[in-house]
Design a protein around this motif. Structure first.
Motif, mmCIF file in Angstrom:
data_model
loop_
_atom_site.group_PDB
_atom_site.id
_atom_site.type_symbol
_atom_site.label_atom_id
_atom_site.label_comp_id
_atom_site.label_asym_id
_atom_site.label_seq_id
_atom_site.Cartn_x
_atom_site.Cartn_y
_atom_site.Cartn_z
ATOM 1 N N LEU A 18 0.824 -1.210 0.000
ATOM 2 C CA LEU A 18 0.000 0.000 0.000
ATOM 3 C C LEU A 18 0.859 1.261 0.000
ATOM 4 O O LEU A 18 0.543 2.234 -0.690
ATOM 5 N N ILE A 19 1.961 1.238 0.753
ATOM 6 C CA ILE A 19 2.856 2.396 0.785
ATOM 7 C C ILE A 19 3.449 2.638 -0.598
ATOM 8 O O ILE A 19 3.508 3.774 -1.066
ATOM 9 N N ALA A 20 3.847 1.581 -1.284
ATOM 10 C CA ALA A 20 4.393 1.717 -2.644
ATOM 11 C C ALA A 20 3.347 2.286 -3.593
ATOM 12 O O ALA A 20 3.652 3.156 -4.423
ATOM 13 N N GLU A 21 2.099 1.835 -3.479
ATOM 14 C CA GLU A 21 1.024 2.371 -4.333
ATOM 15 C C GLU A 21 0.788 3.849 -4.037
ATOM 16 O O GLU A 21 0.598 4.653 -4.955
ATOM 17 N N TYR A 22 0.783 4.211 -2.766
ATOM 18 C CA TYR A 22 0.584 5.605 -2.372
ATOM 19 C C TYR A 22 1.682 6.483 -2.967
ATOM 20 O O TYR A 22 1.409 7.552 -3.523
ATOM 21 N N LYS A 23 2.919 6.013 -2.858
ATOM 22 C CA LYS A 23 4.046 6.769 -3.427
ATOM 23 C C LYS A 23 3.881 6.928 -4.931
ATOM 24 O O LYS A 23 4.188 7.993 -5.487
ATOM 25 N N GLU A 24 3.394 5.907 -5.600
ATOM 26 C CA GLU A 24 3.191 5.978 -7.054
ATOM 27 C C GLU A 24 2.137 7.031 -7.406
ATOM 28 O O GLU A 24 2.309 7.790 -8.346
#
Length: 114
Positions: A18-24
């Motif tokens: 989820l953190i990676a998606e948010y950063k994207e």
């Protein structure tokens, strides 16, 4: 023009995917144009978000027209901003001391080098 700085904090759900998606979603050029327009229309001159682990910090430089209460009202009445905010709730979570439904909490300045 006189500017002012506001600093806020918010947590992401502690999930690396989820953190990676948010950063994207927040990578250069990926934020929805309606969102960046609403930010600029509110008198926000610059906005940066930093992260450590799942804790985020936002720094905003604003002009003299910026009013956080007015910005909140503008956001409530903007369907695209509401769509974005609802999407971001999939990633964000309230800080333990936040009021119900409160995401970004104002940071208290405790030191300034002069």
């Amino acid at each position: 023009m006189k500017t002012k700085r506001f600093c806020y904090s918010c947590d992401l759900k502690d999930d690396s995917k989820l953190i990676a998606e948010y950063k994207e979603y927040h990578a250069a050029g990926n934020a929805w144009p309606e969102i960046t327009k609403s930010i600029k229309d509110a008198g926000i001159l610059d906005m940066e978000i930093y992260i450590t682990g799942n804790r985020m910090f936002m720094i905003m430089e604003v002009d003299e027209t910026f009013d956080p209460i007015k910005k909140a009202k503008m956001d409530v009445n903007n369907p695209k901003v509401q769509e974005w905010e609802n999407l971001m709730w999939n990633y964000q979570q309230e800080l333990p001391w936040a009021k119900d439904g409160e995401k970004w909490i104002t940071l208290e300045q405790v030191f300034k080098l002069k």
